[in-house]
Design a protein around this motif. Structure first.
Motif, short mmCIF file in Angstrom:
data_model
loop_
_atom_site.label_atom_id
_atom_site.label_comp_id
_atom_site.label_asym_id
_atom_site.label_seq_id
_atom_site.Cartn_x
_atom_site.Cartn_y
_atom_site.Cartn_z
N ILE A 4 0.87 -1.17 0.00
CA ILE A 4 0.00 0.00 0.00
C ILE A 4 0.91 1.23 0.00
N THR A 34 0.96 5.65 0.13
CA THR A 34 0.24 6.91 0.22
C THR A 34 0.90 7.95 -0.67
N HIS A 68 -2.10 -0.97 -3.88
CA HIS A 68 -3.17 -0.07 -3.44
C HIS A 68 -2.57 1.30 -3.15
N ILE A 94 -3.16 5.18 -2.18
CA ILE A 94 -4.14 6.01 -1.48
C ILE A 94 -3.77 7.48 -1.65
N GLU A 145 -8.73 11.02 0.06
CA GLU A 145 -9.22 9.92 0.88
C GLU A 145 -8.69 10.06 2.30
N LEU A 152 -6.99 8.55 5.19
CA LEU A 152 -6.09 7.41 5.36
C LEU A 152 -6.55 6.48 6.48
N VAL A 157 -9.63 4.47 5.32
CA VAL A 157 -9.32 3.48 4.28
C VAL A 157 -8.59 2.29 4.88
N THR A 172 -10.36 -1.36 4.89
CA THR A 172 -9.79 -2.28 3.89
C THR A 172 -8.88 -3.32 4.52
#
Length: 355
Positions: A175, A177, A194, A196, A201, A203, A206, A210
Motif C-alpha cells: 500500500i 500513500t 493499493h 491512497i 481519501e 487514510l 481506508v 480495507t
C-alpha cells in the motif's frame, strides 16, 4: 593539479543555521581541493536533493558543527584526477559517492568510498541515499515475509519508490500513500497494489475498512498525524520503521514542537498489546553496508527488476534544474510536494561544455 582542470570551482556552503535552506546557504567560489594520497578528484555531474538537506542546514545532525560548512550528501560524477596512491587507470571512470559536501562542482573523495557505475547516468543517483535507506531499513528491521501487508508513506518520493518495489520483490502486498492522481498512476506503474491519495481519501478510514486485521510493516517518513495513524493500524507483531518525519523538518523546533509528539507517552501500551515494535533507522549508522547494498541495487536496476525514477524539475522549469545555483530551487520544489521520484540537479550549467 592535472592539466585541463580549472583552478577554481563553485560549491554550496552553509553560512548560518536555519531550516530555511535558501537563507542558510550561499554559493561560493574557491580553489580546487588538493588531493591526499588516497583521494580522487570527482567532477560532480548530478547531485541528489533530500528532505533532510534542511536538517543539515539547521545543524540537527551534528550540533557541534558550526558554520561555515559544505552542504549536500550524494553525487554521480567522473574521476578527473587521482592521488599518488590511487591507480591512474581510474581516470575517466564514472562513479557514485555518498559524501558530505556533494553540492560542489568538484570534490575530493577517498577512493575507498566510491561506488563504481557503468555510465554517467542520473538513474544511479537515487540508489544512494534513497535506495540505500529503503534497502537497509527493510533488511535490518522489517523482516519481510511473502504475503505480508506493507504500507509505505510518501511512496512516490525518492525513497518511497524503492520501498514499494523492494517489498513487492519480497512477495508482499504493498500500500502506498501519495497526494495527487498523477502519483497514484505512478505508484501503480511501479507495482503498488493499493495507492491512497490522501488529499482525497481519509487514510485512517481506508486502512481500517480495507485492512481490518492491521498492517504488518510500515515504512514511515512523514511523521505527525500520519505516524499516529500508522502506529494505531499495526497488526499483531507489526513492525513500524521510522526513516524520517518530514512534516516536522521545516519547524525550527523540529519534531519536538509537534502536538503529535505528546502521544509518545501512550506508545508503550499500544506496542505491548500487539507485541508490535517501532524501529528508528538512520542511514549513516550503516556505512559499513553501503557498498554491498548499492551494488545489489545497481544489479536490480541493470537487470530491469527495479525502476529508478528521477525528477529533474522540468515540470516547473522547462530546462530542468541545471547548474549549482538551481539547488535552492530544487529544495523548494521538494517541499512543494509536486515531485515524483528522486529530485536531481544537473550541475552542468546551461551553455557549459559537455563532460
Amino acid at each position: 593539479m592535472a592539466s585541463g582542470l580549472p583552478s577554481v570551482m563553485r560549491k554550496v556552503v552553509v553560512k548560518s543555521l536555519s531550516v530555511n535552506f535558501r537563507e542558510a546557504i550561499e554559493v561560493t567560489t574557491c580553489a580546487l581541493p588538493k588531493l591526499k594520497a588516497q583521494e580522487v578528484l570527482i567532477k560532480n555531474r548530478f547531485v541528489g536533493i533530500n528532505a533532510s538537506d534542511i536538517n543539515f542546514t539547521a545543524g540537527r545532525y551534528d550540533p557541534t558543527q558550526k558554520p561555515p560548512f559544505d552542504a549536500g550528501f550524494e553525487a554521480v560524477g567522473e574521476i578527473v584526477a587521482t592521488g599518488d596512491r590511487v591507480p591512474s587507470n581510474l581516470l575517466g571512470k564514472s562513479v557514485a559517492h555518498l559524501s558530505n559536501g556533494a553540492f560542489s562542482e568538484y570534490q575530493a573523495v577517498s577512493s575507498e568510498r566510491l561506488f563504481p557505475i557503468k555510465s554517467l547516468k542520473p538513474v544511479y543517483l537515487p540508489c544512494l541515499v534513497s535506495g540505500l535507506t529503503a534497502k537497509l531499513a527493510l533488511q535490518s528491521s522489517a523482516y519481510l515475509k511473502a504475503g505480508e501487508t506493507v504500507l509505505v508513506t510518501a511512496a512516490a518520493g525518492g525513497t518511497g519508490q524503492f520501498a514499494v518495489q523492494l517489498a513487492k520483490l519480497a512477495g508482499c502486498h504493498v500500500i502506498g500513500t501519495c497526494s495527487t492522481n498523477e502519483k497514484v498512476d505512478f505508484l501503480k506503474r511501479i507495482g503498488c497494489d493499493h495507492a491512497i491519495n490522501i488529499s482525497k481519501e481519509d487514510l485512517k478510514h481506508v486502512l481500517r475498512t480495507t485492512y481490518p486485521k492491521g498492517i504488518d510493516v510500515v515504512y514511515e517518513s512523514v511523521g505527525g498525524e500520519t505516524y499516529e495513524t500508522c502506529v494505531n493500524i499495526l497488526a499483531n507483531k507489526g513492525r513500524l520503521i521510522v526513516i524520517g518525519y518530514i512534516s516536522g523538518y521545516q519547524d525550527p523546533m523540529g519534531v519536538g514542537n509537534l502536538k503529535f509528539a505528546r502521544a509518545a507517552a501512550a506508545l508503550p501500551v499500544k506496542l505491548l498489546t500487539k507485541s508490535a515494535c517501532v524501529h528508528g533507522f538512520f542511514l549513516f549508522h550503516y556505512a559499513d553496508q553501503w557498498k554491498d547494498a548499492f551494488l545489489q541495487l545497481s544489479d536490480l536496476l541493470e537487470n530491469g527488476q527495479l525502476i529508478s525514477t528521477i525528477d529533474l524539475g522540468k515540470s516547473v522549469n522547462g530546462e530542468g534544474f541545471k547548474g549549482i545555483d538551481a539547488i535552492a530551487d530544487a529544495v523548494d520544489y521538494l517541499y512543494s510536494k509536486k515531485s515524483i521520484g528522486k529530485i536531481v540537479v544537473d550541475l552542468e550549467a546551461p551553455g557549459s561544455s559537455k563532460l
